[in-house]
Structures are given as structure tokens and as C-alpha cells.
Design an enzyme around this catalytic site. Structure first.
Site, PDB file in Angstrom:
ATOM      1  N   ILE A  63       0.847  -1.197   0.000  1.00 25.29           N
ATOM      2  CA  ILE A  63       0.000   0.000   0.000  1.00 25.29           C
ATOM      3  C   ILE A  63       0.885   1.250   0.000  1.00 25.29           C
ATOM      4  O   ILE A  63       0.612   2.224  -0.711  1.00 25.29           O
ATOM      5  CB  ILE A  63      -0.964  -0.016   1.214  1.00 25.29           C
ATOM      6  CG1 ILE A  63      -1.831  -1.285   1.170  1.00 25.29           C
ATOM      7  CG2 ILE A  63      -1.840   1.231   1.220  1.00 25.29           C
ATOM      8  CD1 ILE A  63      -2.730  -1.488   2.391  1.00 25.29           C
TER       9      ILE A  63
ATOM     10  N   LYS B 231      10.205  -6.168   4.527  1.00 25.72           N
ATOM     11  CA  LYS B 231       9.169  -6.771   3.690  1.00 25.72           C
ATOM     12  C   LYS B 231       8.974  -5.993   2.393  1.00 25.72           C
ATOM     13  O   LYS B 231       8.482  -6.543   1.420  1.00 25.72           O
ATOM     14  CB  LYS B 231       7.836  -6.824   4.446  1.00 25.72           C
ATOM     15  CG  LYS B 231       7.866  -7.759   5.640  1.00 25.72           C
ATOM     16  CD  LYS B 231       6.514  -7.892   6.307  1.00 25.72           C
ATOM     17  CE  LYS B 231       6.066  -6.644   7.004  1.00 25.72           C
ATOM     18  NZ  LYS B 231       6.667  -6.388   8.306  1.00 25.72           N
TER      19      LYS B 231
ATOM     20  N   ALA C 127       4.560  -1.456   9.387  1.00 25.63           N
ATOM     21  CA  ALA C 127       3.905  -2.270  10.423  1.00 25.63           C
ATOM     22  C   ALA C 127       4.007  -3.739  10.067  1.00 25.63           C
ATOM     23  O   ALA C 127       4.298  -4.100   8.919  1.00 25.63           O
ATOM     24  CB  ALA C 127       2.427  -1.891  10.532  1.00 25.63           C
TER      25      ALA C 127
ATOM     26  N   THR D  54      -6.723   0.024  10.806  1.00 28.28           N
ATOM     27  CA  THR D  54      -7.320  -1.171  10.198  1.00 28.28           C
ATOM     28  C   THR D  54      -8.734  -1.436  10.717  1.00 28.28           C
ATOM     29  O   THR D  54      -9.059  -1.074  11.868  1.00 28.28           O
ATOM     30  CB  THR D  54      -6.449  -2.411  10.524  1.00 28.28           C
ATOM     31  OG1 THR D  54      -7.161  -3.595  10.116  1.00 28.28           O
ATOM     32  CG2 THR D  54      -6.166  -2.545  12.010  1.00 28.28           C
TER      33      THR D  54
ATOM     34  N   TYR E  17      -2.895  -7.975  16.346  1.00 25.46           N
ATOM     35  CA  TYR E  17      -2.735  -7.014  15.242  1.00 25.46           C
ATOM     36  C   TYR E  17      -3.674  -5.817  15.454  1.00 25.46           C
ATOM     37  O   TYR E  17      -3.245  -4.668  15.511  1.00 25.46           O
ATOM     38  CB  TYR E  17      -2.996  -7.694  13.891  1.00 25.46           C
ATOM     39  CG  TYR E  17      -3.070  -6.714  12.756  1.00 25.46           C
ATOM     40  CD1 TYR E  17      -1.994  -5.868  12.479  1.00 25.46           C
ATOM     41  CD2 TYR E  17      -4.215  -6.596  11.970  1.00 25.46           C
ATOM     42  CE1 TYR E  17      -2.063  -4.937  11.442  1.00 25.46           C
ATOM     43  CE2 TYR E  17      -4.299  -5.682  10.942  1.00 25.46           C
ATOM     44  CZ  TYR E  17      -3.211  -4.850  10.678  1.00 25.46           C
ATOM     45  OH  TYR E  17      -3.284  -3.932   9.666  1.00 25.46           O
TER      46      TYR E  17
ATOM     47  N   ASP F 116     -12.202 -15.143  11.718  1.00 22.54           N
ATOM     48  CA  ASP F 116     -12.798 -14.424  10.584  1.00 22.54           C
ATOM     49  C   ASP F 116     -14.252 -14.060  10.874  1.00 22.54           C
ATOM     50  O   ASP F 116     -15.102 -14.958  10.969  1.00 22.54           O
ATOM     51  CB  ASP F 116     -12.786 -15.315   9.324  1.00 22.54           C
ATOM     52  CG  ASP F 116     -11.523 -15.173   8.513  1.00 22.54           C
ATOM     53  OD1 ASP F 116     -10.792 -14.180   8.719  1.00 22.54           O
ATOM     54  OD2 ASP F 116     -11.274 -16.047   7.657  1.00 22.54           O
TER      55      ASP F 116
HETATM   56  N1  UFG Z   1      -9.976 -16.375   2.345  1.00 21.83           N
HETATM   57  C1  UFG Z   1     -10.218 -17.642   1.854  1.00 21.83           C
HETATM   58  N2  UFG Z   1      -9.164 -18.367   1.404  1.00 21.83           N
HETATM   59  C2  UFG Z   1      -7.876 -17.888   1.400  1.00 21.83           C
HETATM   60  C3  UFG Z   1      -7.645 -16.588   1.897  1.00 21.83           C
HETATM   61  C4  UFG Z   1      -8.723 -15.864   2.369  1.00 21.83           C
HETATM   62  O1  UFG Z   1     -11.356 -18.110   1.830  1.00 21.83           O
HETATM   63  O2  UFG Z   1      -6.969 -18.613   0.982  1.00 21.83           O
HETATM   64  C5  UFG Z   1     -11.105 -15.587   2.824  1.00 21.83           C
HETATM   65  C6  UFG Z   1     -10.971 -15.170   4.276  1.00 21.83           C
HETATM   66  O3  UFG Z   1     -11.502 -16.161   5.107  1.00 21.83           O
HETATM   67  C7  UFG Z   1     -11.771 -13.868   4.288  1.00 21.83           C
HETATM   68  C8  UFG Z   1     -11.599 -13.304   2.882  1.00 21.83           C
HETATM   69  O4  UFG Z   1     -11.154 -14.391   2.092  1.00 21.83           O
HETATM   70  O5  UFG Z   1     -13.121 -14.143   4.500  1.00 21.83           O
HETATM   71  C9  UFG Z   1     -10.567 -12.206   2.820  1.00 21.83           C
HETATM   72  O6  UFG Z   1      -9.383 -12.672   3.454  1.00 21.83           O
HETATM   73  P1  UFG Z   1      -8.005 -11.863   3.414  1.00 21.83           P
HETATM   74  O7  UFG Z   1      -7.004 -12.691   4.148  1.00 21.83           O
HETATM   75  O8  UFG Z   1      -7.707 -11.466   2.008  1.00 21.83           O
HETATM   76  O9  UFG Z   1      -8.345 -10.531   4.186  1.00 21.83           O
HETATM   77  P2  UFG Z   1      -8.902 -10.347   5.674  1.00 21.83           P
HETATM   78  O10 UFG Z   1     -10.309  -9.853   5.552  1.00 21.83           O
HETATM   79  O11 UFG Z   1      -8.685 -11.524   6.527  1.00 21.83           O
HETATM   80  O12 UFG Z   1      -7.866  -9.275   6.198  1.00 21.83           O
HETATM   81  C10 UFG Z   1      -7.999  -7.909   5.964  1.00 21.83           C
HETATM   82  C11 UFG Z   1      -6.605  -7.291   5.866  1.00 21.83           C
HETATM   83  C12 UFG Z   1      -5.857  -7.511   7.156  1.00 21.83           C
HETATM   84  C13 UFG Z   1      -6.674  -6.972   8.291  1.00 21.83           C
HETATM   85  C14 UFG Z   1      -8.052  -7.555   8.293  1.00 21.83           C
HETATM   86  C15 UFG Z   1      -8.871  -6.856   9.323  1.00 21.83           C
HETATM   87  O13 UFG Z   1      -5.911  -7.847   4.796  1.00 21.83           O
HETATM   88  O14 UFG Z   1      -4.617  -6.838   7.119  1.00 21.83           O
HETATM   89  O15 UFG Z   1      -8.679  -7.358   7.033  1.00 21.83           O
HETATM   90  O16 UFG Z   1     -10.059  -7.505   9.550  1.00 21.83           O
HETATM   91  F1  UFG Z   1      -6.119  -7.280   9.479  1.00 21.83           F
END
Ligand code: UFG
Length: 331
Positions: A12, A35, A75, A117, A141, A282
Site C-alpha cells: 500500500i 518486507k 507495520a 485497520t 494485530y 474471521d
Molecule cells: N480467504 C479464503 N481463502 C484464502 C484466503 C482468504 O477463503 O486462501 C477468505 C478469508 O476467510 C476472508 C476473505 O477471504 O473471509 C478475505 O481474506 P483476506 O485474508 O484477504 O483478508 P482479511 O479480511 O482476513 O484481512 C484484511 C486485511 C488484514 C486486516 C483484516 C482486518 O488484509 O490486514 O482485514 O479484519 F487485518
């Protein structure tokens, strides 16, 4: 303005740097490259390789570059890792952040835009989420991001800092030059596109028994360029006040299945998928109300359509199939 961007070599951060440069700002990137990628830094910006805990280098940079404002994006940001290594998250997201604030106070830099976040809300009771809703993080986090946010009003009161905390929902997509590449990759859209490209055999859907229309989790995906433009607006806002803004596109959000379908349409490829168990922590649905930044700063997401977001990520992946390590013209 002369702006220091911590973490400006990250996914980002590199796009925020591009938008600041486009907005006429002079940008210095401060990044330890743990990173980030030096190749992601806009050539118009200066890159200083340094750590936020190295107060001497930080202070020298703020002074030598006559920095007027800071965008703090450096971060650690993996939810799962944060549960295993809370020490690392407190050290980097709180400790290193406080080192930055100390250097800013010493050098008289009074404007700060901070990457926060949606994880500060934890499992919200209602959707869409507003900034005034309870902040109850469910992992280190979110907790460490909130801890830093909560320090800011005290620094304003004591030292006159004006700050903007930007609570990102799901940043995705790419600019022409900069895209998403993490090691390990945990984010849905790059994983799905890697499955489309054959780089990984399949994508695992983390649960299809959520209380959502198709049973998979719903998220609020925001194009990284729209997100970056909000930082440019926030820099103007912190001239004389402090604020907290959600950043998402709102609406109904998109489910995991909708993301996979969009990727299939855009790539023209079959995406092998497997239904796996839920991923711990999640929430079923996370959708932002971004009404506050829209009305106060006039921010509008222009690239919020899922297909636009996924198409930009796919274009970038085709242009840079090896990430920043090497570029090639086709995937
Ligand atoms: N998902 C899958 N399969 C995968 C990866 C993700 O089904 O292989 C699902 C996750 O369960 C979630 C959605 O796709 O429902 C999005 O997942 P991400 O990992 O892409 O993103 P997140 O919503 O978990 O995370 C985002 C930001 C984080 C932050 C978080 C805050 O990327 O940095 O929101 O809630 F911490």
C-alpha cells in the site's frame, strides 16, 4: 509538502507514494526493507533504508529532509502471525511507532497520517461499521493498531500533533507499477489469481457455512489507488485538526465466492477450489460506512467495482509474474 512515508516500499505504501508524488509532494520513503521492495519506490521519491527504532537515523532524516508531515505505514499486519507472536506486534506496531512519535516531537513535525485497520472493530455487532462503533479487537494485530491510535489524542494535547487514523478495510488491486506481493501470501485476491495462473494448484475457501447469502465471508474490497488518494486528502486535513476515518467502498461487499467468480471471468481460466474449514477469527461480514470521509474530505472510491479491482491485480501479475524480483511481459 515534504512528506516522510514509513513503509513506503510496501504494497500500500508504494501506491501512496505514487499518489503523493502525483499530488506535487516531495516524498522521502523510510523503510527497513524487511518486507518492502526498493523497486516499488517511485523513482521521484528518495529512499532511506532505516529502522524506526534507530532514532538517530530517523531524527537525522527528518531534519536533513526538512520533513513537514509523516505518513506512517510501516507495520506488521498478519492477523494469524500476531496471535503467535504478540511480542513482535507490540514491538513493531506500538514500540517502533512511539519511537517515530518521539522523533517527530523532537523535530517539530506536527502532521501525521496513520495506517489503521478494520481489525480494531473485532467482531462488529452491526453493518456497515461506523467510526463511532465499539472498538473491541480480537487479535494482537488489531489491538496494537488501536493502542497506537489511542496514544494520538494524548500527543495532540501535550505536543500539538494533528493526526488522521485511516481504518482500512480490504485493500486490493494494483496501480500500473505497484501491486501486491507478500511472502507468505495470505490475501484472497492474489491467492485466487495465483491459482488462475497455475502458480498454485487451488484456492481454499475458508468456510461456506457462514450466515451470508452464499455461505462464504463478505468483505469490503477497496482499490489500493482509491485508498492511496484518501491519504493525500488526509494530509490536507491534518493541517489543523485530528480525525479518524473508515476506508472501504460500502454497499453490500463481496463474498469469497463472488471474488473467485470475478477472477474466473477476468482471467478466462478455471479456478480450482476446495472448501476448507473456517479460519479462526474471521467475522462473517465486514463492510465499512465511509460516509464520514466522503462528507468531510470529499473522498469517493472511483475504482470500487470488484471486476475493476481484480482486473488491475491480474494485469499487474501478468506484467510482473516474478513480483519485484524480475519483470516479464506475459504470464
Ligand atoms: N480467504 C479464503 N481463502 C484464502 C484466503 C482468504 O477463503 O486462501 C477468505 C478469508 O476467510 C476472508 C476473505 O477471504 O473471509 C478475505 O481474506 P483476506 O485474508 O484477504 O483478508 P482479511 O479480511 O482476513 O484481512 C484484511 C486485511 C488484514 C486486516 C483484516 C482486518 O488484509 O490486514 O482485514 O479484519 F487485518
Amino acid at each position: 509538502m515534504r512528506v516522510l512515508v514509513t513503509g513506503g516500499a510496501g504494497y500500500i505504501g508504494s501506491v501512496v507514494v505514487e499518489e503523493l508524488v502525483r499530488g506535487g509532494h516531495q516524498v522521502v520513503v523510510y523503510d527497513n526493507l524487511s518486507k518492502g521492495h526498493s523497486a516499488a519506490v517511485d523513482p521521484a521519491a528518495t529512499l532511506v533504508r532505516g529502522d524506526l527504532r534507530d532514532r538517530d537515523t530517523l531524527r537525522a532524516t527528518l531534519q536533513a529532509e526538512r520533513i513537514e508531515a509523516v505518513v506512517h505505514m510501516a507495520a506488521d499486519s498478519l492477523v494469524g502471525e500476531s496471535v503467535q507472536r504478540p511480542d513482535k506486534y507490540y514491538d513493531n506496531n506500538v514500540g517502533a511507532g512511539l519511537s517515530l512519535l518521539a522523533a517527530m516531537v523532537e523535530c517539530g513535525v506536527q502532521r501525521l497520517v496513520f495506517s489503521s485497520t478494520a481489525a480494531v472493530y473485532g467482531e462488529p455487532a452491526k453493518q456497515p461499521i461506523e467510526e463511532s462503533d465499539p472498538t473491541v479487537p480480537t487479535n494482537p494485530y488489531g489491538e496494537t493498531k488501536l493502542a497506537f491510535e489511542r496514544a494520538l489524542p494524548w500527543y495532540e494535547r501535550a505536543f500539538g500533533l494533528h493526526t488522521a487514523s485511516l481504518r482500512y478495510f480490504n485493500a486490493a488491486g494494483a496501480s500500473e507499477r505497484c501491486g501486491e506481493v507478500h511472502d507468505p501470501e495470505t490475501h484472497l485476491i492474489p491467492l485466487v489469481l495465483q491459482a488462475a495462473a497455475g502458480v498454485r494448484p487451488e484456492v481454499t475457501v475458508f468456510g461456506d457455512d457462514y450466515p451470508t447469502p452464499d455461505g462464504t465471508c463478505i468483505r469490503d474490497y477497496i482499490h489500493v489507488v482509491d485508498l492511496a488518494q484518501a491519504h493525500v486528502l488526509a494530509l490536507g486535513a491534518v493541517a489543523d485538526r485530528s480525525c479518524i476515518y473508515n476506508l472501504g467502498c460500502g454497499g453490500a461487499g463481496y463474498s469469497v465466492r463472488q471474488v473467485i467468480e470475478a477472477a474466473g471471468r477476468i482471467t478466462g481460466r478455471e479456478i480450482p477450489l476446495r472448501i476448507g474449514p473456517r479460519r479462526a477469527g474471521d467475522p462473517a461480514v465486514l463492510v465499512a460506512s465511509s460516509a464520514r470521509i466522503q462528507s468531510e474530505l470529499g473522498w469517493q472510491p472511483r475504482l470500487g467495482e470488484l471486476d475493476v479491482i481484480v482486473a488491475s491485480a491480474w494485469q499487474w501479475m501478468k506484467k510482473f509474474p516474478g513480483g519485484y524480483r524480475r519483470s516479464a511481459s506475459a504470464a
